[in-house]
Design an enzyme around this catalytic site. Structure first.
Site, PDB file in Angstrom:
ATOM      1  N   GLU A  60      81.990 -62.843 -21.288  1.00 33.40           N
ATOM      2  CA  GLU A  60      83.267 -62.661 -21.974  1.00 33.40           C
ATOM      3  C   GLU A  60      83.554 -63.827 -22.904  1.00 33.40           C
ATOM      4  O   GLU A  60      82.890 -64.868 -22.851  1.00 33.40           O
ATOM      5  CB  GLU A  60      84.402 -62.564 -20.938  1.00 33.40           C
ATOM      6  CG  GLU A  60      84.561 -63.858 -20.122  1.00 33.40           C
ATOM      7  CD  GLU A  60      85.661 -63.805 -19.074  1.00 33.40           C
ATOM      8  OE1 GLU A  60      85.959 -62.721 -18.532  1.00 33.40           O
ATOM      9  OE2 GLU A  60      86.221 -64.882 -18.790  1.00 33.40           O
ATOM     10  N   HIS A  62      87.379 -65.458 -25.046  1.00 32.37           N
ATOM     11  CA  HIS A  62      88.836 -65.348 -25.189  1.00 32.37           C
ATOM     12  C   HIS A  62      89.344 -66.570 -25.919  1.00 32.37           C
ATOM     13  O   HIS A  62      88.606 -67.546 -26.103  1.00 32.37           O
ATOM     14  CB  HIS A  62      89.501 -65.208 -23.811  1.00 32.37           C
ATOM     15  CG  HIS A  62      88.828 -65.977 -22.720  1.00 32.37           C
ATOM     16  ND1 HIS A  62      88.809 -67.340 -22.703  1.00 32.37           N
ATOM     17  CD2 HIS A  62      88.101 -65.582 -21.635  1.00 32.37           C
ATOM     18  CE1 HIS A  62      88.131 -67.752 -21.638  1.00 32.37           C
ATOM     19  NE2 HIS A  62      87.662 -66.711 -20.983  1.00 32.37           N
ATOM     20  N   HIS A  66      88.700 -72.921 -20.869  1.00 31.82           N
ATOM     21  CA  HIS A  66      88.487 -73.202 -19.447  1.00 31.82           C
ATOM     22  C   HIS A  66      87.946 -74.619 -19.319  1.00 31.82           C
ATOM     23  O   HIS A  66      87.159 -75.052 -20.153  1.00 31.82           O
ATOM     24  CB  HIS A  66      87.372 -72.336 -18.847  1.00 31.82           C
ATOM     25  CG  HIS A  66      87.625 -70.892 -18.715  1.00 31.82           C
ATOM     26  ND1 HIS A  66      88.706 -70.354 -18.076  1.00 31.82           N
ATOM     27  CD2 HIS A  66      86.864 -69.835 -19.079  1.00 31.82           C
ATOM     28  CE1 HIS A  66      88.600 -69.038 -18.083  1.00 31.82           C
ATOM     29  NE2 HIS A  66      87.493 -68.697 -18.692  1.00 31.82           N
ATOM     30  N   HIS A 100      80.646 -66.756 -22.630  1.00 28.75           N
ATOM     31  CA  HIS A 100      80.229 -67.481 -21.434  1.00 28.75           C
ATOM     32  C   HIS A 100      79.967 -66.527 -20.288  1.00 28.75           C
ATOM     33  O   HIS A 100      80.599 -65.463 -20.179  1.00 28.75           O
ATOM     34  CB  HIS A 100      81.254 -68.556 -21.035  1.00 28.75           C
ATOM     35  CG  HIS A 100      82.659 -68.062 -20.859  1.00 28.75           C
ATOM     36  ND1 HIS A 100      83.490 -67.796 -21.930  1.00 28.75           N
ATOM     37  CD2 HIS A 100      83.389 -67.791 -19.741  1.00 28.75           C
ATOM     38  CE1 HIS A 100      84.673 -67.397 -21.474  1.00 28.75           C
ATOM     39  NE2 HIS A 100      84.630 -67.371 -20.140  1.00 28.75           N
ATOM     40  N   CYS A 114      87.935 -73.810 -11.697  1.00 30.27           N
ATOM     41  CA  CYS A 114      88.211 -73.444 -13.087  1.00 30.27           C
ATOM     42  C   CYS A 114      89.699 -73.619 -13.334  1.00 30.27           C
ATOM     43  O   CYS A 114      90.526 -73.091 -12.589  1.00 30.27           O
ATOM     44  CB  CYS A 114      87.792 -71.997 -13.342  1.00 30.27           C
ATOM     45  SG  CYS A 114      88.129 -71.466 -15.021  1.00 30.27           S
TER      46      CYS A 114
HETATM   47 MN    MN Z   1      86.480 -66.775 -19.049  1.00 32.72          MN
END
Ligand code: MN
Length: 146
Positions: A60, A62, A66, A100, A114
């Protein structure tokens, strides 16, 4: 919850083991624990994810960032167009809009913390043409799980 006590290695008192995501077949053998739900003064979540041997997170990207800190076992990650082997205490910053995926490629559980903003955009999975683009690199093509 000023102090969350360790119950066992990689397990905490009163912290339930949750599904990684509500549903889907684009991930495998991965659990989620929420260690910090965020506060007005610190609007971030701290989660512990653990992937069983052979499992993987969603491929994914975004807008949100992170920060990941490896806690348990070795694993491999795709970050952008690079695959990295990572070990406990390695720190990984996943920038905005960067593909990632985490894989437990060794015969051991692969666990990591995370940190994310509470307010964040939803992850985006590769569409057909994005997947084809990623697969142009043979190493990435072998690595990714869609
Ligand atoms: Mn992610």
């Amino acid at each position: 919850m000023p102090v969350i006590k360790r119950k066992d290695e990689f397990d905490w008192e009163g912290v339930p083991v949750l599904a990684y995501k509500e549903d889907g077949t684009h991930f495998k053998s991965i659990t989620r624990r929420i260690l910090f739900k965020g506060a007005d003064e610190l609007p971030s979540e701290v989660r512990y994810f653990e992937i069983a041997p052979g499992g993987h997170s969603t491929l994914e990207r975004h807008e949100h960032l992170h920060v990941v800190i490896i806690q348990r076992g070795r694993g491999e990650i795709l970050l952008g167009n690079q695959i990295h082997e990572v070990n406990p205490f390695d720190v990984i910053e996943i920038p905005s809009n960067t593909w990632h995926q985490f894989r437990a490629t060794r015969n051991e559980p692969f666990g990591f913390l995370c940190i994310v903003n509470i307010n964040r955009d939803r992850p985006h999975r590769p569409d057909t043409s994005e997947a084809e683009n990623l697969k142009k690199d043979p190493e990435i093509s072998t690595f990714i799980r869609l």
